[in-house]
Motif scaffolding. Structure first.
Motif, PDB file in Angstrom:
ATOM      1  N   ILE A  97       3.398  11.098   0.576  1.00  0.00           N
ATOM      2  CA  ILE A  97       2.640  12.159  -0.095  1.00  0.00           C
ATOM      3  C   ILE A  97       3.427  13.467  -0.100  1.00  0.00           C
ATOM      4  O   ILE A  97       3.361  14.254   0.853  1.00  0.00           O
ATOM      5  N   SER A  99       3.863  17.294  -1.352  1.00  0.00           N
ATOM      6  CA  SER A  99       3.012  18.355  -1.894  1.00  0.00           C
ATOM      7  C   SER A  99       3.915  19.425  -2.495  1.00  0.00           C
ATOM      8  O   SER A  99       5.082  19.552  -2.120  1.00  0.00           O
ATOM      9  N   ALA A 109      -0.915  17.572  -4.342  1.00  0.00           N
ATOM     10  CA  ALA A 109      -0.279  16.517  -3.557  1.00  0.00           C
ATOM     11  C   ALA A 109      -0.280  15.250  -4.398  1.00  0.00           C
ATOM     12  O   ALA A 109      -1.238  14.969  -5.117  1.00  0.00           O
ATOM     13  N   THR A 183       1.943   6.791   7.136  1.00  0.00           N
ATOM     14  CA  THR A 183       1.925   7.882   6.161  1.00  0.00           C
ATOM     15  C   THR A 183       3.100   8.827   6.417  1.00  0.00           C
ATOM     16  O   THR A 183       3.429   9.105   7.565  1.00  0.00           O
ATOM     17  N   TYR A 185       3.774  12.635   4.925  1.00  0.00           N
ATOM     18  CA  TYR A 185       3.248  13.722   4.089  1.00  0.00           C
ATOM     19  C   TYR A 185       4.175  14.918   4.302  1.00  0.00           C
ATOM     20  O   TYR A 185       4.475  15.272   5.436  1.00  0.00           O
TER      21      TYR A 185
END
Length: 201
Positions: A97, A99, A109, A183, A185
């Motif tokens: 992810i 952003s 995002a 994940t 991010y």
């Protein structure tokens, strides 16, 4: 760092492709075992229910090693990457992810799978060198859960001044035999939002 991903931030913290390998348009090292021949494309192996390629034991036996592997596998001169090794680090259904903040200050995002990241990133890596490394890692862990707040720098060639810096936030899972990435991010630094000194050491 902004010529405009999700640099292939671990991260594996992996900065250019939707964030350029970590953000499309300017916005992640042990390798003990022999790697399979790198391929320019990556078949779907990280979708829910799919089986990831076998990982190098030295890539996934510790938090430190899996984070190092994320950065290592996306780094190199212009050309293909070892996407089987890349996918072997991610649990089925994992998310990447990036952003970003646009010129009007709107923050968004973009949620991608590792396979989607690999497809976009390879287009960029085929033309540009990309080297990403962690500057500092803050690790929190309990039982099978781990979080790594990883400050990264991105370069087009080793020894050059970084064209991008930022934070990769990794969520990790241990299934009892190895670590997996759930994940990644990330956010890239910009002039109005420089990295605080506390995250550089």
């Amino acid at each position: 760092m902004r010529k405009l991903f999700a640099v292939v931030t671990f991260c594996l913290g992996m900065t250019y492709l939707y964030a350029s390998a970590q953000n499309p348009a300017p916005q992640s090292t042990p390798a003990p075992a022999a790697s399979p021949a790198p391929s320019a494309t990556a078949p779907s192996a990280t979708a829910p229910g799919a089986t990831a390629p076998s990982a190098r034991p030295g890539d996934v036996d510790s938090i430190e090693h899996i984070i190092a592997a994320v950065y290592d596998v996306i780094s190199g001169p212009a050309g293909p990457r070892d996407w089987d090794r890349f996918r072997s680090l991610y649990y089925a259904g994992a998310r990447m992810i990036p952003s970003r903040r646009d010129d009007k200050g709107v923050v968004t995002a973009r949620v991608s799978s590792p396979d989607e990241y690999a497809t976009r990133a390879q287009d960029y890596f085929s033309k540009e060198g990309f080297f990403e490394n962690s500057v500092a890692n803050r690790v929190e862990t309990w039982d099978r859960i781990a979080h790594v707040w990883s400050t990264y720098e991105s370069r087009h060639a080793k020894g050059e001044k970084p064209f991008a810096r930022g934070i990769n936030s990794f969520q990790l899972f241990n299934d009892g035999s190895r670590w997996w990435i759930l994940t990644v991010y990330w956010e890239s630094e910009d002039a109005a939002h420089p990295l605080p000194e506390k995250y550089l050491k």
